[in-house]
Each structure stands twice: as C-alpha cells, then as structure tokens.
Design an enzyme around this catalytic site. Structure first.
Site, PDB file in Angstrom:
ATOM      1  N   VAL A 265       0.865  -1.177   0.000  1.00 39.01           N
ATOM      2  CA  VAL A 265       0.000   0.000   0.000  1.00 39.01           C
ATOM      3  C   VAL A 265       0.900   1.226   0.000  1.00 39.01           C
ATOM      4  CG1 VAL A 265      -1.790   1.283   1.226  1.00 39.01           C
ATOM      5  CG2 VAL A 265      -1.793  -1.227   1.283  1.00 39.01           C
ATOM      6  N   CYS A 266       0.538   2.218  -0.832  1.00 39.93           N
ATOM      7  CA  CYS A 266       1.231   3.491  -0.812  1.00 39.93           C
ATOM      8  C   CYS A 266       2.723   3.290  -1.130  1.00 39.93           C
ATOM      9  CB  CYS A 266       1.006   4.142   0.556  1.00 39.93           C
ATOM     10  SG  CYS A 266       1.360   5.890   0.669  1.00 39.93           S
ATOM     11  N   THR A 267       3.618   3.945  -0.408  1.00 38.23           N
ATOM     12  CA  THR A 267       5.048   3.836  -0.690  1.00 38.23           C
ATOM     13  C   THR A 267       5.654   2.535  -0.181  1.00 38.23           C
ATOM     14  OG1 THR A 267       5.464   5.154   1.302  1.00 38.23           O
ATOM     15  CG2 THR A 267       5.440   6.320  -0.806  1.00 38.23           C
TER      16      THR A 267
END
Length: 354
Positions: free
Chosen positions: A164-166
């Site tokens: 998820v995300c970075t």
C-alpha cells in the site's frame, strides 16, 4: 450420556439424509468450529443450528479452510501510516486470515506520531507467511535498510506480495517489481518511476495486480486492494460479505489494473438476468421488501425497512442471504419471476407484488 446419545442420533439422521439420491445431491457441512457439529452433514446450505456457522459444500471444505487460514505478515516500520495498514488489516481479519505484525525489532514503533504499536515478531523470529504486506509512511526507513531488504529477499514460498502506498518501494528495492507494472502514492509515482526504471509505473489506478504481486495507491486504496486479494483467494461473494460487514460501501469490484488471467469478477459481471429479480415482494410479518440493482457491484440487494441486505448469486434463480439462508426465486409458465422461497421456511411462498 444423554448428550452423546442425542449427538449420535443427529449424526445418524444427517448421514442418512446425505445418502439419499445415490450421492447426487450435494452434501453441506459446517465451517469448522472445533465443536461436535463439525461431524454433522446437511442436505442444503444455510446456517448450522448448533453453532450458527455457515454451511458450505463438503467438497470445498479443504480449499475453504486453507483459504480462510492464510497467514499474512504485516511489516511495519516506525512512522507507518495508520490507515495504510489498519484498513487492510480490517479486511483480512474479517476474511479470516491470520494477521501478524513484523518489524526490524520488537521495540515499540509509533504510527504517525500517535499510535504506539508493539510488533508481534522481529526479523529474527518472524514465522513463515503465505502473504507479506508492506505499507507507506516513512517507508524509506525500511527500503533503505539493507537488513530489512535482505530479509524480504530471503522469504520463501510466498504466495502473494502486497503493498500500500510507498510500501511499493520496499518491493522495488528487493527486486520483486523488476520488469513488472506497479503503482504507489500519487506524490511518489515519479520517484518510483525515476529510481526504478525497470518498473512500469501506472498513474490514476487504485491497484495493480501482477498475479502474485499487488501494489495499491495510497492510504484508502489499500482497502480496495485488500478486498481484491480476498476476492482472488476466497471468491467475489466472500469479498462482498467482508465489504458489507465492515460497511465499506464505496468499493467498486475490479476497479484496478488486472494483469492476470485470474479475474474473480468476470463470472458475476457476465450475469445478464439480474433485472429479472427486481421488484417488490411479500415478506414475513406482513412486511414487504424490494429487490434493487446495485450497478457499482453488478449485484442485487434486498431493501427491507430502510436497510440494504446483499444477496449473493449462487446460480440461476438461487442466491444466498447474509444470514446464510438460501433464497430461490420461482418462475411462472411465461418464465417471469412470480416470487421466492427461503430455506429458512421452505413451505412459505412469498409472492412478487410488482
């Protein structure tokens, strides 16, 4: 002694029932709950009246048990974004996965400077997982740490990687996204593209599914990716149940980039007779209910006293309600829906009113 005799009598009845029709009728069993009813067999779906667990086809028991018991390791670094991991954790726990947390050490970490978390395991003693998940929020603390990246590379027999995300940068640094397509948080897309030129970075998507690696955009998109993974492993109906139970009514099934032949939605999206069931029907206690179409999910719901209840498609004219009871619609001689029966009270026929 009386309890044992009663149990054996019930077991005999269920076994006898399952033998009718020379094995042609499917046999249903209780989802394992470690009680005596695990040994019972039933001739139709519904809810076990001993433990209230859902009844499933016996032939799917092993697969169902394996899929519900997936072990998923959440790697968390200090500064991890709360919703990045909390949203997917909610999804996976409702789906029955065994979720545990891992960090570099067992020392407490702080999420967004607010939430103190004590990891279950460190890199040194983390158990084998079926799925490993990584999250954003100070992700550089993980992907710039050689010890962490070496641990990721050393993991064996991982069925799925999830970020998820970075958190995608951790997968990228470990080489797992090389020559693959991925996405990440909107403000980090260019960095992922520039720092890892062998990755095709997609913008404007909720998630990317490469088959065994799923990367999602930032924060709330993690819930979409998690529900998609549940659909991949347990099926679309189970993912719908999870979304309903956690009241996430913004999920649009399949709203991502699928780069795999395994599409858990295609069968359901191809159902073209759902409009047949729409209308107003009788219901018990002199109430009425309305069957409505949900375009976002390409599914139907029963609207009863202002509340929507999903109906899960099993096959033509047969659905499962959230309470585990089977709903079977019946047609007249012109093949139009005339009403339905519920396995809760099969003798009662509820007419379609309009």
């Amino acid at each position: 002694m009386q309890r044992i005799i009663l149990f054996m009598f019930l077991l005999t009845l269920q076994l006898a029932s399952s033998q009718e029709g020379n094995g042609e009728k499917p046999i249903y069993v209780c989802i394992p709950c470690n009680n005596e009813c695990d040994a019972l067999q039933f001739d139709k779906p519904g809810i076990c009246n001993h433990c209230s667990m859902e009844l499933i086809k016996k032939e799917t028991l092993n697969t169902h048990t394996e899929n519900r018991n997936k072990k998923i390791a959440f790697y968390l670094q200090d500064g991890v974004e709360v919703l990045d991991f909390a949203g997917p954790m909610e999804v996976f726990s409702y789906a029955g996965f065994e979720v545990f947390t891992v960090s570099k050490t067992k020392a407490p970490i702080i999420s967004q400077g607010i939430l103190k978390i004590i990891p279950d395991y460190s890199l040194a003693d983390a158990p084998q997982a079926d799925i490993i998940a990584f999250f954003g929020g100070n992700a550089s603390r993980a992907y710039q740490d050689t010890e962490v990246i070496n641990w990721v590379k050393q993991q064996e027999n991982i069925e799925y990687y999830f970020s998820v995300c970075t958190g995608a940068f951790i997968l990228a640094e470990a080489g797992l996204l090389e020559n693959k397509t991925a996405t990440t948080f909107h403000s980090a897309l260019n960095d992922l593209e520039n720092n890892y030129p062998k990755i095709k970075v997609l913008k404007g998507v909720r998630y990317v599914d490469n088959g065994n690696i799923i990367t999602t955009a930032g924060i709330s998109a993690g819930m979409d990716g998690a529900l998609h993974l549940v659909a991949r492993i347990q099926g679309f109906n189970n993912a719908r149940k999870v979304a309903y139970n956690i009241e996430y009514d913004k999920w649009t099934p399949g709203e991502g980039c699928l780069l795999t032949d395994s599409n858990p939605y295609q069968h359901f999206m191809d159902i073209n007779n759902l409009p047949d069931y729409l209308g107003v029907y009788e219901f018990k206690n002199n109430l009425t209910l309305e069957i409505k179409f949900n375009e976002r999910e390409h599914s139907i719901y029963a609207l009863l006293e202002g509340e929507n209840f999903p109906l899960f498609y099993l096959n033509r004219d047969v659905f499962m309600g959230v309470n585990g009871h089977q709903v079977t619609f019946q047609r007249d001689i012109s093949s139009s829906i005339s009403g339905y029966r519920s396995s809760e009270e099969e003798t009662i026929f509820y007419k379609k009113l309009k």
